[in-house]
Design a protein around this motif. Sequence first.
Motif, PDB file in Angstrom:
ATOM      1  N   GLY A  59      67.318  12.719  39.874  1.00 59.00           N
ATOM      2  CA  GLY A  59      66.472  11.814  40.651  1.00 59.00           C
ATOM      3  C   GLY A  59      65.234  12.541  41.137  1.00 59.00           C
ATOM      4  N   ILE A  60      64.334  11.800  41.729  1.00 53.70           N
ATOM      5  CA  ILE A  60      63.091  12.381  42.233  1.00 53.70           C
ATOM      6  C   ILE A  60      63.355  13.018  43.592  1.00 53.70           C
ATOM      7  CG2 ILE A  60      60.750  11.868  43.033  1.00 53.70           C
ATOM      8  CD1 ILE A  60      60.621   9.746  40.825  1.00 53.70           C
ATOM      9  N   VAL A  61      63.078  14.317  43.674  1.00 56.29           N
ATOM     10  CA  VAL A  61      63.319  15.068  44.910  1.00 56.29           C
ATOM     11  C   VAL A  61      62.022  15.565  45.547  1.00 56.29           C
ATOM     12  CG1 VAL A  61      65.664  15.746  44.241  1.00 56.29           C
ATOM     13  CG2 VAL A  61      63.729  17.246  43.672  1.00 56.29           C
ATOM     14  N   GLY A  62      60.881  15.372  44.867  1.00 56.61           N
ATOM     15  CA  GLY A  62      59.607  15.802  45.425  1.00 56.61           C
ATOM     16  C   GLY A  62      58.449  15.107  44.746  1.00 56.61           C
ATOM     17  N   HIS A  63      57.304  15.110  45.423  1.00 54.97           N
ATOM     18  CA  HIS A  63      56.093  14.486  44.893  1.00 54.97           C
ATOM     19  C   HIS A  63      54.869  15.162  45.488  1.00 54.97           C
ATOM     20  CE1 HIS A  63      52.731  11.549  45.131  1.00 54.97           C
ATOM     21  NE2 HIS A  63      53.064  11.406  43.852  1.00 54.97           N
ATOM     22  N   VAL A  64      53.810  15.246  44.693  1.00 50.68           N
ATOM     23  CA  VAL A  64      52.517  15.719  45.193  1.00 50.68           C
ATOM     24  C   VAL A  64      51.411  14.887  44.564  1.00 50.68           C
ATOM     25  CG1 VAL A  64      52.186  17.528  43.429  1.00 50.68           C
ATOM     26  CG2 VAL A  64      51.046  17.732  45.648  1.00 50.68           C
ATOM     27  N   ALA A  65      50.393  14.603  45.362  1.00 48.73           N
ATOM     28  CA  ALA A  65      49.233  13.839  44.909  1.00 48.73           C
ATOM     29  C   ALA A  65      47.989  14.721  44.985  1.00 48.73           C
ATOM     30  CB  ALA A  65      49.046  12.608  45.797  1.00 48.73           C
ATOM     31  N   PHE A  66      47.111  14.569  43.990  1.00 46.01           N
ATOM     32  CA  PHE A  66      45.810  15.234  43.979  1.00 46.01           C
ATOM     33  C   PHE A  66      44.748  14.172  43.699  1.00 46.01           C
ATOM     34  CE2 PHE A  66      48.723  18.606  42.755  1.00 46.01           C
ATOM     35  CZ  PHE A  66      48.256  19.711  43.453  1.00 46.01           C
ATOM     36  N   SER A  67      43.655  14.241  44.434  1.00 43.60           N
ATOM     37  CA  SER A  67      42.556  13.300  44.246  1.00 43.60           C
ATOM     38  C   SER A  67      41.234  14.044  44.422  1.00 43.60           C
ATOM     39  CB  SER A  67      42.655  12.166  45.264  1.00 43.60           C
ATOM     40  OG  SER A  67      42.680  12.692  46.583  1.00 43.60           O
ATOM     41  N   LEU A  68      40.169  13.474  43.852  1.00 42.44           N
ATOM     42  CA  LEU A  68      38.854  14.098  43.979  1.00 42.44           C
ATOM     43  C   LEU A  68      38.440  14.220  45.436  1.00 42.44           C
ATOM     44  CD1 LEU A  68      36.757  12.541  41.086  1.00 42.44           C
ATOM     45  CD2 LEU A  68      37.236  14.964  41.445  1.00 42.44           C
ATOM     46  N   ALA A  69      37.748  15.296  45.752  1.00 45.69           N
ATOM     47  CA  ALA A  69      37.183  15.510  47.081  1.00 45.69           C
ATOM     48  C   ALA A  69      35.765  16.037  46.902  1.00 45.69           C
ATOM     49  CB  ALA A  69      38.028  16.512  47.865  1.00 45.69           C
ATOM     50  N   ARG A  70      34.921  15.729  47.868  1.00 43.50           N
ATOM     51  CA  ARG A  70      33.555  16.268  47.865  1.00 43.50           C
ATOM     52  C   ARG A  70      33.413  17.192  49.062  1.00 43.50           C
ATOM     53  NH1 ARG A  70      33.313  11.053  47.345  1.00 43.50           N
ATOM     54  NH2 ARG A  70      32.411  10.663  49.397  1.00 43.50           N
ATOM     55  N   ILE A  71      32.647  18.251  48.872  1.00 37.76           N
ATOM     56  CA  ILE A  71      32.338  19.165  49.970  1.00 37.76           C
ATOM     57  C   ILE A  71      30.823  19.201  50.070  1.00 37.76           C
ATOM     58  CG2 ILE A  71      32.621  21.477  50.905  1.00 37.76           C
ATOM     59  CD1 ILE A  71      35.124  21.744  49.081  1.00 37.76           C
ATOM     60  N   SER A  72      30.302  18.826  51.225  1.00 38.06           N
ATOM     61  CA  SER A  72      28.876  18.523  51.373  1.00 38.06           C
ATOM     62  C   SER A  72      27.921  19.610  50.902  1.00 38.06           C
ATOM     63  CB  SER A  72      28.566  18.154  52.824  1.00 38.06           C
ATOM     64  OG  SER A  72      28.828  19.252  53.683  1.00 38.06           O
ATOM     65  N   GLU A  73      28.230  20.855  51.115  1.00 40.46           N
ATOM     66  CA  GLU A  73      27.293  21.918  50.767  1.00 40.46           C
ATOM     67  C   GLU A  73      27.811  22.831  49.659  1.00 40.46           C
ATOM     68  OE1 GLU A  73      25.846  23.898  54.364  1.00 40.46           O
ATOM     69  OE2 GLU A  73      26.431  22.088  55.477  1.00 40.46           O
ATOM     70  N   THR A  74      28.758  22.325  48.875  1.00 36.19           N
ATOM     71  CA  THR A  74      29.388  23.145  47.844  1.00 36.19           C
ATOM     72  C   THR A  74      29.371  22.414  46.505  1.00 36.19           C
ATOM     73  OG1 THR A  74      30.826  24.120  49.524  1.00 36.19           O
ATOM     74  CG2 THR A  74      31.485  24.410  47.229  1.00 36.19           C
ATOM     75  N   GLN A  75      28.948  23.117  45.485  1.00 32.24           N
ATOM     76  CA  GLN A  75      28.912  22.563  44.133  1.00 32.24           C
ATOM     77  C   GLN A  75      30.292  22.683  43.489  1.00 32.24           C
ATOM     78  OE1 GLN A  75      26.075  21.107  42.743  1.00 32.24           O
ATOM     79  NE2 GLN A  75      25.382  21.328  44.859  1.00 32.24           N
ATOM     80  N   GLY A  76      30.448  21.979  42.387  1.00 33.03           N
ATOM     81  CA  GLY A  76      31.681  22.090  41.612  1.00 33.03           C
ATOM     82  C   GLY A  76      32.560  20.866  41.760  1.00 33.03           C
ATOM     83  N   ILE A  77      33.671  20.912  41.070  1.00 32.34           N
ATOM     84  CA  ILE A  77      34.641  19.815  41.078  1.00 32.34           C
ATOM     85  C   ILE A  77      35.824  20.244  41.942  1.00 32.34           C
ATOM     86  CG2 ILE A  77      36.113  18.338  39.663  1.00 32.34           C
ATOM     87  CD1 ILE A  77      34.226  19.071  37.294  1.00 32.34           C
ATOM     88  N   TRP A  78      35.971  19.560  43.063  1.00 35.70           N
ATOM     89  CA  TRP A  78      37.021  19.878  44.027  1.00 35.70           C
ATOM     90  C   TRP A  78      38.004  18.728  44.122  1.00 35.70           C
ATOM     91  CZ3 TRP A  78      37.567  24.510  46.534  1.00 35.70           C
ATOM     92  CH2 TRP A  78      36.531  25.415  46.338  1.00 35.70           C
ATOM     93  N   TYR A  79      39.244  19.082  44.408  1.00 40.86           N
ATOM     94  CA  TYR A  79      40.301  18.102  44.575  1.00 40.86           C
ATOM     95  C   TYR A  79      40.961  18.304  45.930  1.00 40.86           C
ATOM     96  CZ  TYR A  79      39.764  16.987  39.686  1.00 40.86           C
ATOM     97  OH  TYR A  79      39.240  16.572  38.488  1.00 40.86           O
ATOM     98  N   GLY A  80      41.524  17.227  46.448  1.00 37.91           N
ATOM     99  CA  GLY A  80      42.330  17.295  47.659  1.00 37.91           C
ATOM    100  C   GLY A  80      43.796  17.246  47.280  1.00 37.91           C
ATOM    101  N   LEU A  81      44.583  18.069  47.920  1.00 38.81           N
ATOM    102  CA  LEU A  81      46.029  18.073  47.721  1.00 38.81           C
ATOM    103  C   LEU A  81      46.651  17.292  48.863  1.00 38.81           C
ATOM    104  CD1 LEU A  81      48.309  21.134  46.976  1.00 38.81           C
ATOM    105  CD2 LEU A  81      48.956  19.382  48.606  1.00 38.81           C
ATOM    106  N   GLY A  82      47.473  16.329  48.518  1.00 39.59           N
ATOM    107  CA  GLY A  82      48.222  15.646  49.553  1.00 39.59           C
ATOM    108  C   GLY A  82      48.189  14.145  49.394  1.00 39.59           C
ATOM    109  N   PRO A  83      49.203  13.538  49.897  1.00 39.59           N
ATOM    110  CA  PRO A  83      50.338  14.175  50.551  1.00 39.59           C
ATOM    111  C   PRO A  83      51.297  14.839  49.552  1.00 39.59           C
ATOM    112  CG  PRO A  83      50.450  11.765  50.784  1.00 39.59           C
ATOM    113  CD  PRO A  83      49.228  12.088  50.013  1.00 39.59           C
ATOM    114  N   ILE A  84      52.095  15.737  50.107  1.00 38.92           N
ATOM    115  CA  ILE A  84      53.153  16.393  49.345  1.00 38.92           C
ATOM    116  C   ILE A  84      54.456  16.158  50.104  1.00 38.92           C
ATOM    117  CG2 ILE A  84      52.671  18.624  50.446  1.00 38.92           C
ATOM    118  CD1 ILE A  84      53.546  19.968  47.781  1.00 38.92           C
ATOM    119  N   SER A  85      55.492  15.777  49.381  1.00 34.01           N
ATOM    120  CA  SER A  85      56.768  15.418  50.010  1.00 34.01           C
ATOM    121  C   SER A  85      57.925  16.019  49.233  1.00 34.01           C
ATOM    122  CB  SER A  85      56.958  13.898  50.021  1.00 34.01           C
ATOM    123  OG  SER A  85      55.860  13.251  50.581  1.00 34.01           O
ATOM    124  N   VAL A  86      58.938  16.444  49.976  1.00 37.76           N
ATOM    125  CA  VAL A  86      60.191  16.908  49.375  1.00 37.76           C
ATOM    126  C   VAL A  86      61.329  16.269  50.157  1.00 37.76           C
ATOM    127  CG1 VAL A  86      61.649  18.910  48.862  1.00 37.76           C
ATOM    128  CG2 VAL A  86      59.162  19.090  48.617  1.00 37.76           C
TER     129      VAL A  86
END
Length: 170
Positions: A59-86
């Motif tokens: 069965g499923i015992v854990g999960h993590v989500a990642f989604s795009l995030a922006r950082i105002s003064e930083t270049q590149g492709i950033w992601y946000g981690l969360g939520p994470i559950s066990v």
Amino acid sequence: MTDNVTIREELPEDHDAIYALTRDAFAPMSFSDSSEPDMIDQMREAGDLTLSLVAEDDGIVGHVAFSLARISETQGIWYGLGPISVRADRQRQGIGTKLAQTGLEMLRKMGATGCVLTGNPDVYRPMGFSTEHALTYSGLNPKFISYYAFDATQPVGEINFVEALEEEHP
């Protein structure tokens, strides 16, 4: 303890189990406003859930989500981690770490610059996340903001998570 745990991308038939797991994992947390399972559903429905991984062991015992995030003064492709559950009876066995590390490796292969999150730094520091930064998020104490860069980038600026998260946590 994670020998029998398989990490895989979520399937449509996992959505209800992910919702229940996340709800139950966050229920006893004093910092939670119980919005975490709904945030995952909102990100999924909006197409903002870039990566959604489950840990499976009878069965499923854990999960993590990642989604795009922006950082105002930083270049590149950033992601946000969360939520994470066990699942409560499987916590402190390395499942959350395995989920996060698998997701980070997948993001790296996708060309990401790095990943940011809000949470207890003592949980994420052993995974390689740093709190030595000039990041802000909605007035949160910076010690609860962490980042993981895949190169030497030092992120600076205000973090903007996907709309589903911003609506729940302005």
